[in-house]
Enzyme design. Structure first.
Site, PDB file in Angstrom:
ATOM      1  N   GLY A  12       0.892  -1.244  -0.157  1.00  0.00           N
ATOM      2  CA  GLY A  12       0.085  -0.059  -0.091  1.00  0.00           C
ATOM      3  C   GLY A  12       0.882   1.107   0.069  1.00  0.00           C
ATOM      4  O   GLY A  12       2.242   1.215  -0.432  1.00  0.00           O
ATOM      5  N   GLN A 226     -11.326   3.607  16.003  1.00  0.00           N
ATOM      6  CA  GLN A 226     -12.140   4.458  15.424  1.00  0.00           C
ATOM      7  C   GLN A 226     -13.299   4.019  14.612  1.00  0.00           C
ATOM      8  O   GLN A 226     -13.276   3.076  13.832  1.00  0.00           O
ATOM      9  CB  GLN A 226     -11.242   5.436  14.379  1.00  0.00           C
ATOM     10  N   ARG A 272     -14.533  12.632  14.648  1.00  0.00           N
ATOM     11  CA  ARG A 272     -15.120  11.489  14.296  1.00  0.00           C
ATOM     12  C   ARG A 272     -15.829  10.702  15.518  1.00  0.00           C
ATOM     13  O   ARG A 272     -16.980  10.543  15.545  1.00  0.00           O
ATOM     14  CB  ARG A 272     -14.382  10.488  13.749  1.00  0.00           C
ATOM     15  N   LEU A 381      -3.423   8.946   5.308  1.00  0.00           N
ATOM     16  CA  LEU A 381      -2.653   8.818   3.928  1.00  0.00           C
ATOM     17  C   LEU A 381      -1.512   9.500   4.176  1.00  0.00           C
ATOM     18  O   LEU A 381      -0.522   8.996   3.828  1.00  0.00           O
ATOM     19  CB  LEU A 381      -3.356   9.710   2.883  1.00  0.00           C
TER      20      LEU A 381
HETATM   21  C1  LIG Z   1     -12.825   3.301   2.736  1.00  0.00           C
HETATM   22  C2  LIG Z   1     -11.471   4.078   3.405  1.00  0.00           C
HETATM   23  C3  LIG Z   1     -11.389   5.281   3.309  1.00  0.00           C
HETATM   24  C4  LIG Z   1     -10.212   5.938   3.867  1.00  0.00           C
HETATM   25  N1  LIG Z   1     -10.175   7.500   3.528  1.00  0.00           N
HETATM   26  C5  LIG Z   1      -9.076   8.047   3.865  1.00  0.00           C
HETATM   27  C6  LIG Z   1      -8.715   9.334   3.412  1.00  0.00           C
HETATM   28  O1  LIG Z   1      -9.752  10.177   2.802  1.00  0.00           O
HETATM   29  N2  LIG Z   1      -7.982  10.095   4.237  1.00  0.00           N
HETATM   30  C7  LIG Z   1      -7.132   9.196   5.043  1.00  0.00           C
HETATM   31  O2  LIG Z   1      -6.101  10.227   5.444  1.00  0.00           O
HETATM   32  N3  LIG Z   1      -6.992   8.137   5.393  1.00  0.00           N
HETATM   33  C8  LIG Z   1      -8.163   7.370   4.931  1.00  0.00           C
HETATM   34  N4  LIG Z   1      -8.354   6.022   5.143  1.00  0.00           N
HETATM   35  C9  LIG Z   1      -7.369   5.337   6.201  1.00  0.00           C
HETATM   36  C10 LIG Z   1      -6.136   5.214   5.106  1.00  0.00           C
HETATM   37  O3  LIG Z   1      -6.560   5.139   3.734  1.00  0.00           O
HETATM   38  C11 LIG Z   1      -5.317   4.050   5.522  1.00  0.00           C
HETATM   39  O4  LIG Z   1      -5.099   4.071   6.989  1.00  0.00           O
HETATM   40  C12 LIG Z   1      -3.965   3.720   4.780  1.00  0.00           C
HETATM   41  O5  LIG Z   1      -4.366   4.209   3.458  1.00  0.00           O
HETATM   42  C13 LIG Z   1      -3.376   2.571   5.172  1.00  0.00           C
HETATM   43  O6  LIG Z   1      -2.300   2.146   4.249  1.00  0.00           O
HETATM   44  P1  LIG Z   1      -1.077   1.284   4.496  1.00  0.00           P
HETATM   45  O7  LIG Z   1      -0.140   1.286   3.400  1.00  0.00           O
HETATM   46  O8  LIG Z   1      -0.826   1.063   6.016  1.00  0.00           O
HETATM   47  O9  LIG Z   1      -1.974   0.001   4.162  1.00  0.00           O
HETATM   48  P2  LIG Z   1      -2.639  -0.570   2.834  1.00  0.00           P
HETATM   49  O10 LIG Z   1      -3.056   0.251   1.943  1.00  0.00           O
HETATM   50  O11 LIG Z   1      -4.139  -1.467   3.422  1.00  0.00           O
HETATM   51  O12 LIG Z   1      -1.864  -1.724   2.527  1.00  0.00           O
HETATM   52  C14 LIG Z   1      -1.471  -2.997   3.372  1.00  0.00           C
HETATM   53  C15 LIG Z   1      -0.565  -3.820   2.176  1.00  0.00           C
HETATM   54  O13 LIG Z   1      -0.273  -5.046   3.166  1.00  0.00           O
HETATM   55  C16 LIG Z   1      -0.391  -5.933   2.253  1.00  0.00           C
HETATM   56  N5  LIG Z   1      -0.609  -7.141   3.289  1.00  0.00           N
HETATM   57  C17 LIG Z   1      -1.501  -7.536   4.460  1.00  0.00           C
HETATM   58  N6  LIG Z   1      -1.317  -8.532   5.113  1.00  0.00           N
HETATM   59  C18 LIG Z   1      -0.285  -9.099   4.495  1.00  0.00           C
HETATM   60  C19 LIG Z   1       0.177 -10.294   4.522  1.00  0.00           C
HETATM   61  N7  LIG Z   1       0.088 -11.211   5.657  1.00  0.00           N
HETATM   62  N8  LIG Z   1       1.323 -10.447   3.780  1.00  0.00           N
HETATM   63  C20 LIG Z   1       1.876  -9.744   2.794  1.00  0.00           C
HETATM   64  N9  LIG Z   1       1.101  -8.743   2.567  1.00  0.00           N
HETATM   65  C21 LIG Z   1       0.245  -8.343   3.368  1.00  0.00           C
HETATM   66  C22 LIG Z   1      -1.621  -5.809   1.329  1.00  0.00           C
HETATM   67  O14 LIG Z   1      -1.381  -6.727   0.373  1.00  0.00           O
HETATM   68  C23 LIG Z   1      -1.239  -4.366   1.073  1.00  0.00           C
HETATM   69  O15 LIG Z   1      -0.687  -4.234   0.006  1.00  0.00           O
HETATM   70  C24 LIG Z   1      -9.267   5.370   4.672  1.00  0.00           C
HETATM   71  C25 LIG Z   1      -9.641   4.161   4.974  1.00  0.00           C
HETATM   72  C26 LIG Z   1     -10.672   3.374   4.378  1.00  0.00           C
HETATM   73  C27 LIG Z   1     -10.863   2.039   4.870  1.00  0.00           C
END
Ligand SMILES: Cc1cc2nc3c(=O)[nH]c(=O)nc-3n(C[C@H](O)[C@H](O)[C@H](O)COP(=O)(O)OP(=O)(O)OC[C@H]3O[C@@H](n4cnc5c(N)ncnc54)[C@H](O)[C@@H]3O)c2cc1C
Length: 560
Positions: A12, A226, A272, A381
């Site tokens: 991500g 949250q 929120r 984000l």
């Molecule tokens: C519907 C929604 C809307 C949102 N809108 C906003 C917004 O407008 N503004 C804001 O600031 N935040 C927002 N958030 C929160 C924010 O989007 C997330 O907190 C953030 O994008 C998470 O990013 P990340 O890279 O940590 O995880 P993710 O983008 O979830 O990436 C996780 C990665 O880990 C990998 N993974 C997971 N488990 C394993 C495993 N066991 N082995 C290998 N790979 C694994 C997955 O394949 C994925 O690639 C929103 C969240 C949601 C759910």
């Protein structure tokens, strides 16, 4: 057996940003992801990303809003660094190719978000996450790292006082394989599927947090969960805070704009936790609408006009029409709060380091902590990018000064052993039934309003489900895309984390941010201005506490 210098788990925004930083630091990098990178939950983010840019806003106001939003549990040194990096980070993303929405004068358009003293949420219509993810993916370029796609990491290998690598399960073949690494960054994202009603994707099962915890990493502030105030009824698809930022209003069944009772100054744009509690209080007080999918309130956008609703909230129009059969241009949207974000996670410092040498974490899986007891919309984000970069740089520096690591065939066998046992059973528990039981329990006993009696009941039920999980059975014996097996692996991870949430919530006898105890309705700074730390012990999570970092902001009562 594979071998790399830095292994990033998760693709991500946090994982990709960490990988980019490690590549730029000259290290050899692999990304392991259970999804195609562009399918990560980051791509579902709608509303936007916060940064104080332009003359009228200031970094200090962003810091203050974040500290206040966190109900004074966020670490102020981390928050200061985070908010200072916001502007440069957003500009960098624009240079990487993210196309943001524009104001009429051509500058970056900004919208109002909950708990923010100034409209500082920069956006790309209502698909900001996807725009960021695309831009970063193109900039990162697949030639610069090795990608293990649709590989689920199931175990960390820790030996001789440091990380040696990981063991992962290849969904396409069913094989377990070891990957040795000098340092590992966990960027595995959310864990929202612990709850039944959640805005999180099906893949958000907290795997990385659980494997870190099982390997001895400390978890921080897990009790702070949250709930987003406005999820579409039935499907729990998110209706972005941007909808209220654009002027959307909430009404109860009596047609009252009830937020005037709970946040008289900012109404729907309170934080929120405040808005979610207001909706639940209205419904419990008999002022909700009733329908086949439960009680709800209305989010009205009709007064904004067709042009604004259809251009600024395109996805919201689409979701409402497709999944609720209503048109927000002419009809109110039925909404109710749903789990949305985990403030807690793998405890890290500002550089992403955990208490396990060579292990780093970033993004929603980590807890730095900048969100404290409640996260402000638009800050997550930003967190993925600011702290993804930090963790990538720190992991690269660690790898540069570390000798060879080893993942042995015995490590792989040990990691694969539970799954083999589950498949060899002729009788046992269905993982999806256990998952549903866990989700119902967390929803009912560990939700928005909490009491001692409910939390105790919740804990007993979660522990009972964990016991049943010890006898889980995987009936599907196939090796190719065995979803029965991935379901069992993910359910095991979530049960581990569910227990830390309940234990932390039971111990914390105060109300702060998203943790709202009916039996302890006030914030108690004298006793509880501290982070909860959970370490895995033989009898479940052992709790200890860590101080909150202060710089300039004294705790005050939090009113909106
Ligand atoms: C519907 C929604 C809307 C949102 N809108 C906003 C917004 O407008 N503004 C804001 O600031 N935040 C927002 N958030 C929160 C924010 O989007 C997330 O907190 C953030 O994008 C998470 O990013 P990340 O890279 O940590 O995880 P993710 O983008 O979830 O990436 C996780 C990665 O880990 C990998 N993974 C997971 N488990 C394993 C495993 N066991 N082995 C290998 N790979 C694994 C997955 O394949 C994925 O690639 C929103 C969240 C949601 C759910």
């Amino acid at each position: 057996m594979h071998r790399h210098e830095v292994v990033v788990v998760g693709a991500g925004l946090a994982g990709q940003r960490a990988a980019l930083a490690a590549v730029e630091a000259g290290r050899e990098v692999a990304i392991v992801s259970k999804l195609h990178p562009l399918r990560s939950h980051s791509g579902a983010a709608q509303g936007g990303i916060n940064a104080a840019v332009g003359k009228e806003d200031s970094v200090d106001t962003h810091i203050y809003d974040t500290v206040k939003g966190s109900d004074y549990l966020g670490d102020q040194d981390a928050i200061e660094h985070f908010c200072r990096e916001a502007g440069p980070t957003v500009i960098e993303m624009e240079h990487f190719g993210t196309i943001f929405s524009r104001a009429p004068d051509g500058s970056l358009a900004r919208r109002a978000f909950g708990g923010a003293g100034f409209p500082r949420t920069i956006y790309a219509a209502d698909r900001t996450g996807l725009a960021l993810l695309q831009g970063l993916w193109e900039h990162l370029g697949t030639a610069r790292f090795t990608l293990y796609q649709e590989w689920d990491v199931t175990q960390l290998v820790v030996r001789d006082g440091r990380v040696q690598g990981i063991v992962a399960f290849d969904r396409k073949t069913g094989d377990f394989t070891g990957i040795a690494a000098k340092s590992v960054v966990l960027a595995t994202g959310p864990a929202g599927r612990i709850y039944g009603r959640t805005t999180n994707a099906h893949s958000c099962t907290g795997d990385g947090i659980a494997v870190a915890y099982e390997a001895g990493a400390q978890l921080k502030d897990m009790e702070f969960v949250q709930f987003h105030p406005t999820a579409l009824l039935e499907s729990s698809i998110l209706i972005t805070e941007g909808a209220r930022g654009e002027g959307g209003i909430l009404k109860n069944a009596a047609g009252e704009r009830f937020m005037s009772k709970y946040a008289p100054h900012v109404l729907e744009l309170a934080s929120r936790d405040v808005v979610s509690r207001a909706i639940v209080t209205e419904v419990l007080g008999g002022h909700g609408f009733d329908g086949p999918y439960g009680q709800y309130v209305h989010l009205e956008l009709m007064h904004l006009g067709k042009e604004k609703v259809e251009s600024r909230l395109q996805e919201i129009c689409d979701y409402s029409r497709r999944f609720a059969g209503i048109d927000p241009v002419t009809q109110p949207i039925p909404v109710y709060p749903a789990q949305h974000y985990m403030m807690g996670g793998i405890s890290t410092d500002i550089r992403g380091a955990t208490n396990v040498a060579g292990l780093f974490a970033a993004g929603e899986a980590a807890c730095v902590s900048i969100h404290g007891a409640n996260r402000l919309g638009g800050n997550s984000l930003l967190e993925t990018l600011v702290f993804g970069k930090e963790a990538g740089m720190a992991a690269a520096a660690f790898a540069a000064k570390t000798g060879t690591s080893e993942v042995t065939p015995a490590d792989v066998d040990a990691a694969a052993a539970p799954s083999r046992a589950w498949s060899n059973r002729s009788d046992g528990e269905d993982p999806s039934a256990l998952r549903t039981e866990m989700q119902r329990t967390m929803e009912r006993y560990v939700g928005i309003y909490r009491t001692e009696a409910d939390l105790l009941e919740g804990l007993q039920r979660i522990r009972a489900v964990r016991q049943r999980f010890a006898n889980v059975r995987v009936v599907d014996r196939s090796h190719v895309y065995n979803l029965n097996l991935t379901d069992a692996l993910e359910t095991g991870h979530m049960l581990e984390l569910a227990e830390t949430i309940v234990v932390g919530a039971y111990a914390r006898t105060e109300s702060r941010g998203a943790h709202s105890r009916v039996d302890f309705p006030k914030r108690d700074d004298a006793r509880w201005m501290k982070h909860t730390i959970a370490t895995r012990g033989p009898d479940g999570p052992a709790l200890s506490y860590a101080p909150v970092a202060y710089t300039r902001w004294e705790p005050k009562e939090r009113v909106y």
